[in-house]
Design a protein around this motif. Structure first.
Motif, PDB file in Angstrom:
ATOM      1  N   UNK A  84       0.832  -1.199   0.000  1.00  0.00           N
ATOM      2  CA  UNK A  84       0.000   0.000   0.000  1.00  0.00           C
ATOM      3  C   UNK A  84       0.869   1.253   0.000  1.00  0.00           C
ATOM      4  N   UNK A  85       1.990   1.227   0.706  1.00  0.00           N
ATOM      5  CA  UNK A  85       2.864   2.400   0.725  1.00  0.00           C
ATOM      6  C   UNK A  85       3.452   2.678  -0.664  1.00  0.00           C
ATOM      7  N   UNK A  86       3.740   1.635  -1.436  1.00  0.00           N
ATOM      8  CA  UNK A  86       4.249   1.811  -2.793  1.00  0.00           C
ATOM      9  C   UNK A  86       3.179   2.448  -3.682  1.00  0.00           C
ATOM     10  N   UNK A  87       1.943   1.977  -3.553  1.00  0.00           N
ATOM     11  CA  UNK A  87       0.850   2.528  -4.354  1.00  0.00           C
ATOM     12  C   UNK A  87       0.611   3.989  -3.994  1.00  0.00           C
ATOM     13  N   UNK A 122       3.172  11.100  -6.126  1.00  0.00           N
ATOM     14  CA  UNK A 122       4.125  11.670  -7.085  1.00  0.00           C
ATOM     15  C   UNK A 122       3.451  12.002  -8.409  1.00  0.00           C
ATOM     16  N   UNK A 123       2.482  11.184  -8.834  1.00  0.00           N
ATOM     17  CA  UNK A 123       1.744  11.464 -10.067  1.00  0.00           C
ATOM     18  C   UNK A 123       0.917  12.736  -9.926  1.00  0.00           C
ATOM     19  N   UNK A 124       0.246  12.902  -8.782  1.00  0.00           N
ATOM     20  CA  UNK A 124      -0.585  14.092  -8.562  1.00  0.00           C
ATOM     21  C   UNK A 124       0.278  15.344  -8.508  1.00  0.00           C
ATOM     22  N   UNK A 125       1.381  15.289  -7.788  1.00  0.00           N
ATOM     23  CA  UNK A 125       2.261  16.458  -7.679  1.00  0.00           C
ATOM     24  C   UNK A 125       2.851  16.819  -9.032  1.00  0.00           C
ATOM     25  N   UNK A 138       0.196  21.169 -14.591  1.00  0.00           N
ATOM     26  CA  UNK A 138      -0.443  21.146 -15.907  1.00  0.00           C
ATOM     27  C   UNK A 138      -1.946  21.334 -15.788  1.00  0.00           C
ATOM     28  N   UNK A 139      -2.558  20.843 -14.710  1.00  0.00           N
ATOM     29  CA  UNK A 139      -3.999  21.056 -14.498  1.00  0.00           C
ATOM     30  C   UNK A 139      -4.272  22.534 -14.300  1.00  0.00           C
ATOM     31  N   UNK A 140      -3.441  23.199 -13.498  1.00  0.00           N
ATOM     32  CA  UNK A 140      -3.635  24.623 -13.235  1.00  0.00           C
ATOM     33  C   UNK A 140      -3.446  25.461 -14.487  1.00  0.00           C
TER      34      UNK A 140
END
Length: 102
Positions: A54-57, A63-66, A71-73
């Motif tokens: 779970x910690x790996x996920x 990291x994907x969100x950060x 780019x979303x903004x």
């Protein structure tokens, strides 16, 4: 030609929420059947233990969100917090409708 990528992103977040809600509703039955399958395979002598942490996920998701927050903004010009909040709200509304109507 006007830039419509922000609108497309919002529509995709809502549709993704709908599909995720439908998958959650259908996934409950699938989860129960998966547990039954694991019990039966253990009884027969077969074993399947995935190497999932779970910690790996969570670290990969954060990291994907950060990485993609900037780019979303830039696509939705209402700031970092506003654009992310709008996407999350549309996704949650889509999940609710998907679970309710699925």
């Amino acid at each position: 030609m006007p830039d419509i990528s922000g609108i497309v992103l919002l529509i995709l977040a809502f549709v993704d929420g709908l599909l995720f809600g439908l998958a959650v509703k259908k996934g409950i039955v699938s989860f129960v059947l998966l547990i039954v399958a694991f019990i039966l395979s253990g009884y027969v002598g077969l074993s399947f233990v995935p190497k999932i942490s779970i910690s790996n996920i969570l670290s990969k998701a954060v990291s994907y969100i950060v990485t993609n927050l900037h780019s979303i903004a830039s696509i939705i010009p209402i700031g970092n917090a506003g654009s992310l909040s709008l996407l999350v709200v549309l996704f949650v509304v889509g999940v609710g409708i998907g679970i309710w109507k699925g």
